[in-house]
Write a protein that holds these residues in place. Sequence first.
Motif, PDB file in Angstrom:
ATOM      1  N   UNK A 157      -4.677   0.095  -6.134  1.00  0.00           N
ATOM      2  CA  UNK A 157      -2.761  -1.059  -5.488  1.00  0.00           C
ATOM      3  C   UNK A 157      -1.860   0.197  -6.740  1.00  0.00           C
ATOM      4  N   UNK A 158      -1.867  -1.088  -8.087  1.00  0.00           N
ATOM      5  CA  UNK A 158      -1.417  -1.633  -9.011  1.00  0.00           C
ATOM      6  C   UNK A 158      -1.233  -0.376  -9.784  1.00  0.00           C
ATOM      7  N   UNK A 159      -2.138   0.583  -9.985  1.00  0.00           N
ATOM      8  CA  UNK A 159      -2.074   1.794 -10.428  1.00  0.00           C
ATOM      9  C   UNK A 159      -0.865   3.322  -9.831  1.00  0.00           C
ATOM     10  N   UNK A 160      -1.847   3.280  -8.791  1.00  0.00           N
ATOM     11  CA  UNK A 160      -0.569   3.992  -7.447  1.00  0.00           C
ATOM     12  C   UNK A 160       1.123   3.295  -7.498  1.00  0.00           C
ATOM     13  N   UNK A 161       1.029   1.639  -7.719  1.00  0.00           N
ATOM     14  CA  UNK A 161       2.330   1.547  -7.477  1.00  0.00           C
ATOM     15  C   UNK A 161       3.208   1.662  -8.947  1.00  0.00           C
ATOM     16  N   UNK A 162       2.736   2.177 -10.612  1.00  0.00           N
ATOM     17  CA  UNK A 162       3.242   1.624 -11.341  1.00  0.00           C
ATOM     18  C   UNK A 162       3.503   3.010 -11.645  1.00  0.00           C
ATOM     19  N   UNK A 163       2.281   4.133 -11.159  1.00  0.00           N
ATOM     20  CA  UNK A 163       2.332   5.577 -10.983  1.00  0.00           C
ATOM     21  C   UNK A 163       3.946   6.461 -10.561  1.00  0.00           C
ATOM     22  N   UNK A 164       3.847   5.827  -9.375  1.00  0.00           N
ATOM     23  CA  UNK A 164       4.912   5.960  -7.974  1.00  0.00           C
ATOM     24  C   UNK A 164       6.058   5.460  -9.354  1.00  0.00           C
ATOM     25  N   UNK A 165       6.591   4.571  -9.643  1.00  0.00           N
ATOM     26  CA  UNK A 165       7.613   3.673 -10.179  1.00  0.00           C
ATOM     27  C   UNK A 165       8.395   4.988 -11.522  1.00  0.00           C
ATOM     28  N   UNK A 166       6.872   5.402 -11.996  1.00  0.00           N
ATOM     29  CA  UNK A 166       7.307   6.203 -13.668  1.00  0.00           C
ATOM     30  C   UNK A 166       7.763   7.532 -12.863  1.00  0.00           C
TER      31      UNK A 166
END
Length: 84
Positions: A67-76
């Motif tokens: 979930x953290x990786x998905x949020x980070x990717x979306x933010x980027x």
Amino acid sequence: MSTKLFLSCDEANHTCDKSQYNEATLWGKIKLNIHLLYCAACRKYAKNNAKLTKLINRRPVKLEPQAKAEIRATLERELAKQNH
């Protein structure tokens, strides 16, 4: 240091945000409190900001690594859109 005593609403909200994280100067906090005396909209913003901080601190969210990786990717992706 700015000697301007009265803040605009944008400046007051920015100072309010900084104050929530203990990043506002004493002079900034004084000017914010003066602004809050006469601005109902910014008083409401400050009240809501304090509630949000209290809620976040009371019940921290624990995320799985995926979930953290998905949020980070979306933010980027969103930041990349803003920079172009």
